[in-house]
Design a protein around this motif. Sequence first.
Motif, PDB file in Angstrom:
ATOM      1  N   UNK A  35      -3.877 -58.645 -95.440  1.00  0.00           N
ATOM      2  CA  UNK A  35      -5.017 -58.299 -94.588  1.00  0.00           C
ATOM      3  C   UNK A  35      -6.179 -59.215 -94.950  1.00  0.00           C
ATOM      4  N   UNK A  36      -7.076 -59.444 -93.987  1.00  0.00           N
ATOM      5  CA  UNK A  36      -8.128 -60.428 -94.245  1.00  0.00           C
ATOM      6  C   UNK A  36      -9.236 -59.927 -95.154  1.00  0.00           C
ATOM      7  N   UNK A  37      -9.442 -58.650 -95.170  1.00  0.00           N
ATOM      8  CA  UNK A  37     -10.524 -58.091 -95.968  1.00  0.00           C
ATOM      9  C   UNK A  37     -11.900 -58.609 -95.528  1.00  0.00           C
ATOM     10  N   UNK A  38     -12.259 -58.303 -94.324  1.00  0.00           N
ATOM     11  CA  UNK A  38     -13.606 -58.629 -93.846  1.00  0.00           C
ATOM     12  C   UNK A  38     -14.242 -57.340 -93.303  1.00  0.00           C
ATOM     13  N   UNK A  39     -15.399 -57.461 -92.694  1.00  0.00           N
ATOM     14  CA  UNK A  39     -16.095 -56.228 -92.285  1.00  0.00           C
ATOM     15  C   UNK A  39     -15.375 -55.488 -91.148  1.00  0.00           C
ATOM     16  N   UNK A  40     -14.311 -56.102 -90.605  1.00  0.00           N
ATOM     17  CA  UNK A  40     -13.560 -55.440 -89.536  1.00  0.00           C
ATOM     18  C   UNK A  40     -12.287 -54.757 -90.034  1.00  0.00           C
ATOM     19  N   UNK A  41     -11.924 -55.044 -91.280  1.00  0.00           N
ATOM     20  CA  UNK A  41     -10.670 -54.497 -91.801  1.00  0.00           C
ATOM     21  C   UNK A  41     -10.681 -52.972 -91.717  1.00  0.00           C
ATOM     22  N   UNK A  42      -9.618 -52.468 -91.080  1.00  0.00           N
ATOM     23  CA  UNK A  42      -9.417 -51.011 -90.980  1.00  0.00           C
ATOM     24  C   UNK A  42     -10.463 -50.236 -90.159  1.00  0.00           C
ATOM     25  N   UNK A  43     -11.338 -50.929 -89.418  1.00  0.00           N
ATOM     26  CA  UNK A  43     -12.380 -50.165 -88.708  1.00  0.00           C
ATOM     27  C   UNK A  43     -11.798 -49.187 -87.681  1.00  0.00           C
ATOM     28  N   UNK A  44     -10.616 -49.495 -87.172  1.00  0.00           N
ATOM     29  CA  UNK A  44     -10.026 -48.590 -86.173  1.00  0.00           C
ATOM     30  C   UNK A  44      -8.842 -47.794 -86.734  1.00  0.00           C
ATOM     31  N   UNK A  45      -8.654 -47.818 -88.016  1.00  0.00           N
ATOM     32  CA  UNK A  45      -7.505 -47.128 -88.616  1.00  0.00           C
ATOM     33  C   UNK A  45      -7.395 -45.698 -88.121  1.00  0.00           C
ATOM     34  N   UNK A  46      -6.214 -45.317 -87.715  1.00  0.00           N
ATOM     35  CA  UNK A  46      -5.978 -43.939 -87.292  1.00  0.00           C
ATOM     36  C   UNK A  46      -6.322 -43.671 -85.833  1.00  0.00           C
ATOM     37  N   UNK A  47      -7.005 -44.617 -85.170  1.00  0.00           N
ATOM     38  CA  UNK A  47      -7.336 -44.391 -83.757  1.00  0.00           C
ATOM     39  C   UNK A  47      -6.126 -44.718 -82.877  1.00  0.00           C
TER      40      UNK A  47
END
Length: 678
Positions: A250-262
């Motif tokens: 994973x890139x590990x930036x401010x977008x990582x996982x922002x939508x997880x579970x959606x």
Amino acid sequence: MKKKLVSIKNKIINYNYKEYINTSIMFLTFIFSNLINLYLVRFFTVKNYFDIKPIIADIAILLFIGAFAYIFKPKNRFKYFMVWSIILTAICLIDSIYYTFYMSFSSISLLATSTQVVDVADALVKNVIKVKDFVYLWQPILLICVHRHLKKKEYYGKIQKVERRKKRAINTLIFASVMAGIFIISLTSLEIGRFNKQWNREYIVSKFGLLTYHINDAVKSLEPKFSTLFGYDQAYKEFREYYDNRATGLSNNEYTNIFSGKNVIMIHTESMQRTSMETSFNGLEVTPNLNRLASEGMYFDNFYSQVSVGTSSDTEFTVSTSLLPVNNGTVFISYFNRTYIAFPKLMHDKGYYTFSMHGNNGSFWNRQVMHKNLGYERFYSKADYDIDEEVGLGLSDKSFFRQSTKIISDIKNSKNQPFFATLIMLSNHTPFDDVEKYGDYDVTMKYKTTNELGEEVEEIAPYLEGTSLGNYFKSSHYADEAIGEFIQELDEAGILDNTILVFYGDHDGRLPKKEYNLMYNYDPTTNSVLDKDNPDYDEFDYYDYELNRSVPLIIWSKDMKGTKYNTKVHTAMGMYDVLPTVGNMLGVYSPYQLGHDIFSLNGDNLVPFPNGNWLTNKVYYNNSKEEYLPLTTEPIDNEYIKKNSEEAEKMLKVSNNTVVFDLIEKDNENKEKDNTGE
Ligand code: GP9
Ligand code: MN
């Protein structure tokens, strides 16, 4: 030459047809009875009643088969005809049953590699075999009856004395070639293109006949076998080297996982070009709904599809795997049995319920097989929909969305898990000629001019009315309206609350450059293209056309507006960047992804196209001409061109080998071996 033609003409006129018929009873029975059967298959399946082309193709092939019967003496010929009759009747019978079950035609490669044979056995139990499936049996029965009758009359002995076998064989072959020639000449370039890429089995049977389809299918199923004969070791070595040098994870930036579970709904927006979003006629936008979604969500406005001959299916492949289309054939058709790491599969492994939806036949682009391989647990296709309204290629987008919302709603309520869905739109498809059904959006141009009295008046010029580009905008407007209704339906069903929507245009509308030139250089006063000498004239050239093929990518959710994610990204980006970018937001990645996360770039993002062209923010490179269009004022040095050209070529090669040699599977096997210490 003229003399020769006259002599051929005389020969044809004076030929003793009566004698020919009297001495060719078996041959003619074979040809005509099989011709009728092949027609019957089309009659009962694709319902193409009047097209002459498939009949000519069938005649040509039957004549080729028939010509070789002359190798045998008349009395021995029956066996030859009988063997062929059994084969041909079996093809008709199997395809007839197969069609009732799958609304498509059998395919050697699918029968050999999938569980579909078992399914056909299932069909017996489920009673889908109809009496009409057996109608074809009359042909071999007739052949036996005719043979018995002729034998009784000692016919074979009689004709053996008069028949000149070699001459008959040659003449039959010549006639077969003439028929094949007429057939080939009658084809349009669109038909030839669709034939080559085995676009849709139904279409090929309908236009080319059942036998041509099966020959094409057999050749297509051999292709992958030939392409894997040599070069495996080298391919695997390069593959490993390539991926060893690339960071993975994973890139590990401010977008990582922002939508997880959606929940995720991907919308494959058929033939939608960014041009549609940026065009208005008389103050009315072509795509007001997409424009609104783009302004409220994350909008990537320099995004390109990377399709080859597999068009829609190539995008489905690229968007899911972050690999590129193959250089020969289509992944969905020829390489459906390889191992892929794909977006749906990754989401499934994360605990999502994955499914895809499309209002067309499940066999179109071999989706019913390939979607399973990509990791969709369920594929809702034509058979799951009520075809209550048709626009363009089939089920209207509006009806498709309406019916899909209900299915999604049921899934949401019944499954105790988030879902990942892909909805493939259909109506906005070439040739965009279903104009009356697109609504009353008009593509005229209102302009001001002065009349004879010197007063300023408003006039209307036809502008794009009646052109395919104009029709395309009308069709895009319809698709956009359908999208607008869909959003509303999803909202009413409560689906939007925890869901993100991802829209991607699957490829451009493939419209003539000339019509864009008219659009951008239009003179309403003369209703034609501006004069080339006019200072306002700006030729729409090769590069304009290529850049204009850009398609939209929009990530939207109901609550995104006004947040920090409500952005516009102008970095050059390709379809293969979707999995790395959107996947990162959902917490998934493929170790074999070729694309990049657009928010974690290391230098300029490179978008390679299957034809070897490539694009960055700075350059559009034309591979065949080895020249480029600079896109910035920054100086471009040769090193930049060389480096990116090499990288683009490398990616295309690695990707092609990954698919053709099934390298992901091989890599998994090797890793397993390493782990078990073998
Ligand atoms: C077919 C549709 C169109 O079902 O997706 O495919 P295309 O012609 O765009 O590849
Ligand atoms: Mn398409």
